[in-house]
Scaffold this motif. Sequence first.
Motif, PDB file in Angstrom:
ATOM      1  N   ALA A   1       5.526   4.356   1.090  1.00 13.36           N
ATOM      2  CA  ALA A   1       4.981   3.073   1.528  1.00 13.36           C
ATOM      3  C   ALA A   1       4.324   3.260   2.883  1.00 13.36           C
ATOM      4  N   ASP A   2       3.113   2.728   3.037  1.00 13.95           N
ATOM      5  CA  ASP A   2       2.401   2.900   4.305  1.00 13.95           C
ATOM      6  C   ASP A   2       3.173   2.275   5.465  1.00 13.95           C
ATOM      7  N   ASP A   3       3.979   1.252   5.170  1.00 13.88           N
ATOM      8  CA  ASP A   3       4.784   0.618   6.220  1.00 13.88           C
ATOM      9  C   ASP A   3       5.941   1.504   6.682  1.00 13.88           C
ATOM     10  N   ASN A   4       6.320   2.485   5.866  1.00 17.62           N
ATOM     11  CA  ASN A   4       7.461   3.341   6.198  1.00 17.62           C
ATOM     12  C   ASN A   4       6.962   4.542   7.003  1.00 17.62           C
ATOM     13  N   VAL A   5       6.616   4.287   8.259  1.00 16.09           N
ATOM     14  CA  VAL A   5       5.991   5.318   9.077  1.00 16.09           C
ATOM     15  C   VAL A   5       6.962   6.465   9.376  1.00 16.09           C
ATOM     16  N   HIS A   6       8.264   6.169   9.426  1.00 16.51           N
ATOM     17  CA  HIS A   6       9.228   7.224   9.719  1.00 16.51           C
ATOM     18  C   HIS A   6       9.252   8.260   8.587  1.00 16.51           C
ATOM     19  N   MET A   7       9.348   7.796   7.332  1.00 12.11           N
ATOM     20  CA  MET A   7       9.395   8.747   6.213  1.00 12.11           C
ATOM     21  C   MET A   7       8.060   9.456   6.044  1.00 12.11           C
ATOM     22  N   LEU A   8       6.954   8.781   6.352  1.00 16.55           N
ATOM     23  CA  LEU A   8       5.658   9.442   6.291  1.00 16.55           C
ATOM     24  C   LEU A   8       5.605  10.592   7.295  1.00 16.55           C
ATOM     25  N   ALA A   9       6.190  10.375   8.476  1.00 14.82           N
ATOM     26  CA  ALA A   9       6.228  11.433   9.481  1.00 14.82           C
ATOM     27  C   ALA A   9       7.099  12.597   9.018  1.00 14.82           C
ATOM     28  N   VAL A  10       8.234  12.291   8.360  1.00 12.34           N
ATOM     29  CA  VAL A  10       9.114  13.339   7.834  1.00 12.34           C
ATOM     30  C   VAL A  10       8.365  14.179   6.803  1.00 12.34           C
TER      31      VAL A  10
ATOM     32  N   ALA B   1       0.844  -1.194   0.000  1.00  9.11           N
ATOM     33  CA  ALA B   1       0.000   0.000   0.000  1.00  9.11           C
ATOM     34  C   ALA B   1       0.878   1.242   0.000  1.00  9.11           C
ATOM     35  N   LEU B   2       0.510   2.218  -0.823  1.00 10.00           N
ATOM     36  CA  LEU B   2       1.266   3.461  -0.949  1.00 10.00           C
ATOM     37  C   LEU B   2       0.354   4.655  -0.708  1.00 10.00           C
ATOM     38  N   THR B   3       0.893   5.662  -0.063  1.00  9.11           N
ATOM     39  CA  THR B   3       0.219   6.943   0.081  1.00  9.11           C
ATOM     40  C   THR B   3       0.976   7.966  -0.751  1.00  9.11           C
ATOM     41  N   TRP B   4       0.248   8.699  -1.590  1.00  5.83           N
ATOM     42  CA  TRP B   4       0.847   9.749  -2.414  1.00  5.83           C
ATOM     43  C   TRP B   4       0.539  11.094  -1.778  1.00  5.83           C
ATOM     44  N   LEU B   5       1.571  11.922  -1.678  1.00  5.20           N
ATOM     45  CA  LEU B   5       1.446  13.215  -1.009  1.00  5.20           C
ATOM     46  C   LEU B   5       1.952  14.319  -1.921  1.00  5.20           C
TER      47      LEU B   5
ATOM     48  N   PRO C   1       3.688  18.513 -11.402  1.00  6.49           N
ATOM     49  CA  PRO C   1       4.472  18.624 -10.170  1.00  6.49           C
ATOM     50  C   PRO C   1       5.832  17.941 -10.338  1.00  6.49           C
ATOM     51  N   ALA C   2       6.812  18.427  -9.605  1.00  4.44           N
ATOM     52  CA  ALA C   2       8.078  17.714  -9.530  1.00  4.44           C
ATOM     53  C   ALA C   2       7.839  16.413  -8.780  1.00  4.44           C
ATOM     54  N   LEU C   3       8.626  15.400  -9.080  1.00  6.57           N
ATOM     55  CA  LEU C   3       8.444  14.088  -8.472  1.00  6.57           C
ATOM     56  C   LEU C   3       9.634  13.745  -7.597  1.00  6.57           C
ATOM     57  N   GLN C   4       9.342  13.448  -6.334  1.00  7.37           N
ATOM     58  CA  GLN C   4      10.379  12.994  -5.416  1.00  7.37           C
ATOM     59  C   GLN C   4      10.761  11.579  -5.790  1.00  7.37           C
ATOM     60  N   TYR C   5      12.040  11.350  -6.100  1.00  9.73           N
ATOM     61  CA  TYR C   5      12.525   9.997  -6.333  1.00  9.73           C
ATOM     62  C   TYR C   5      13.018   9.447  -4.989  1.00  9.73           C
ATOM     63  N   ASP C   6      14.204   8.890  -4.954  1.00  9.76           N
ATOM     64  CA  ASP C   6      14.682   8.272  -3.713  1.00  9.76           C
ATOM     65  C   ASP C   6      14.918   9.294  -2.608  1.00  9.76           C
ATOM     66  N   THR C   7      14.587   8.909  -1.399  1.00  9.39           N
ATOM     67  CA  THR C   7      15.116   9.553  -0.201  1.00  9.39           C
ATOM     68  C   THR C   7      15.611   8.424   0.692  1.00  9.39           C
ATOM     69  N   VAL C   8      16.905   8.414   0.948  1.00  6.65           N
ATOM     70  CA  VAL C   8      17.522   7.294   1.657  1.00  6.65           C
ATOM     71  C   VAL C   8      18.472   7.821   2.716  1.00  6.65           C
ATOM     72  N   VAL C   9      18.412   7.237   3.903  1.00  9.08           N
ATOM     73  CA  VAL C   9      19.440   7.449   4.921  1.00  9.08           C
ATOM     74  C   VAL C   9      20.063   6.090   5.213  1.00  9.08           C
ATOM     75  N   VAL C  10      21.363   6.012   5.083  1.00 11.23           N
ATOM     76  CA  VAL C  10      22.085   4.758   5.310  1.00 11.23           C
ATOM     77  C   VAL C  10      21.876   4.325   6.763  1.00 11.23           C
ATOM     78  N   PRO C  11      21.608   3.028   7.001  1.00 12.53           N
ATOM     79  CA  PRO C  11      21.268   2.572   8.354  1.00 12.53           C
ATOM     80  C   PRO C  11      22.191   3.066   9.457  1.00 12.53           C
TER      81      PRO C  11
END
Length: 329
Positions: free
Chosen positions: A299-308, A145-149, A255-265
């Motif tokens: 991704a709905d499972d990625n609650v941290h990035m959704l909060a960001v 499941a994905l949420t688009w913002l 609209p511009a499209l956000q591609y990857d946003t990644v923080v190395v573990p």
Amino acid sequence: MSVQIHALTTPPSAAQVDGWHEVLAAALACDSPDIPVPARSELAARPATDDPRVRSLRWLAAAPDGRPVGVAAVHLTTDPDGERPDHLDLYVHPGHRRAGAGSRLLATAADAARAAGARSLVADVVAGTPGDRFAPARGFRRGLALTWLRLRLDEATPPGDAVLPRPGYHLRVWDGVAPDDLIETLARAKTAMADMPLGDLDYGAFRWDADRIRVTSEAIARRGDLLHTVAAVSDDDGEIAGYTELVVPGAGDRPALQYDTVVVPAHRGRGLGVWIKAHMIRLARERHPGLTEIEADNADDNVHMLAVNTRLGFRVVRRTALYQLDLTR
């Protein structure tokens, strides 16, 4: 209704592009009115601007009188180092649904993908639309499941602490292909995406290297779009600790499209994600004063990035799901 399926030529004819555009515009207006319809010129140029490591096949479904009623495309990964599934796009004109066009297009696309060695197809379906019923009825499994913002740049005001420097890190910014001194560490940072939430998708992974980064970046440029990257680089070892990518349409009509946003573990928990994204928002405003919105999927499972994203002012515009069809059965 007796539907005829026609493979699009390369390059597509003017009539094929017209039909493709007509179906896509009608389907998006009905199911996803918030999604801008690509310009006809963009659709005509797509076959020539495809990623060279992706083989795309496209079909047009027509009624007996020649009216376009549906379109489909399969995007096949030809890279021997790629393990990700292949992708399906399928649209049926709202005025011609439930008459067999979608099923015929799906069968044609699945047969072609299977013949090319594909193991599965993944399709992005807008929640609550007819596609959300069509896919599971034809053997697709709901995977993620994905949420688009969207972020309105004229309203966005990142929190003050979001833009403050992070001790031990500095920012690097570039357009297009990564600079030579960072491209290898960028490949390592992209590999860190292996732990991103994927729900129940059998998605595999790409083996990122400098060559793949160059090819992918150059494919974006061939479309006429602009790729911007903001990276947080460790002061200790010069490694990229996190990065975010933004693709701005060259025509300026979407609209511009956000591609990857990644923080190395190893660098998580230090506010790098919100830092690099806040800087990207400022960059977008400065570099593209006519740009009004940035769109991101989460991704709905990625609650941290959704909060960001929520903290930075992104607001939900639609929800979709990735469905996967097993072609080995």
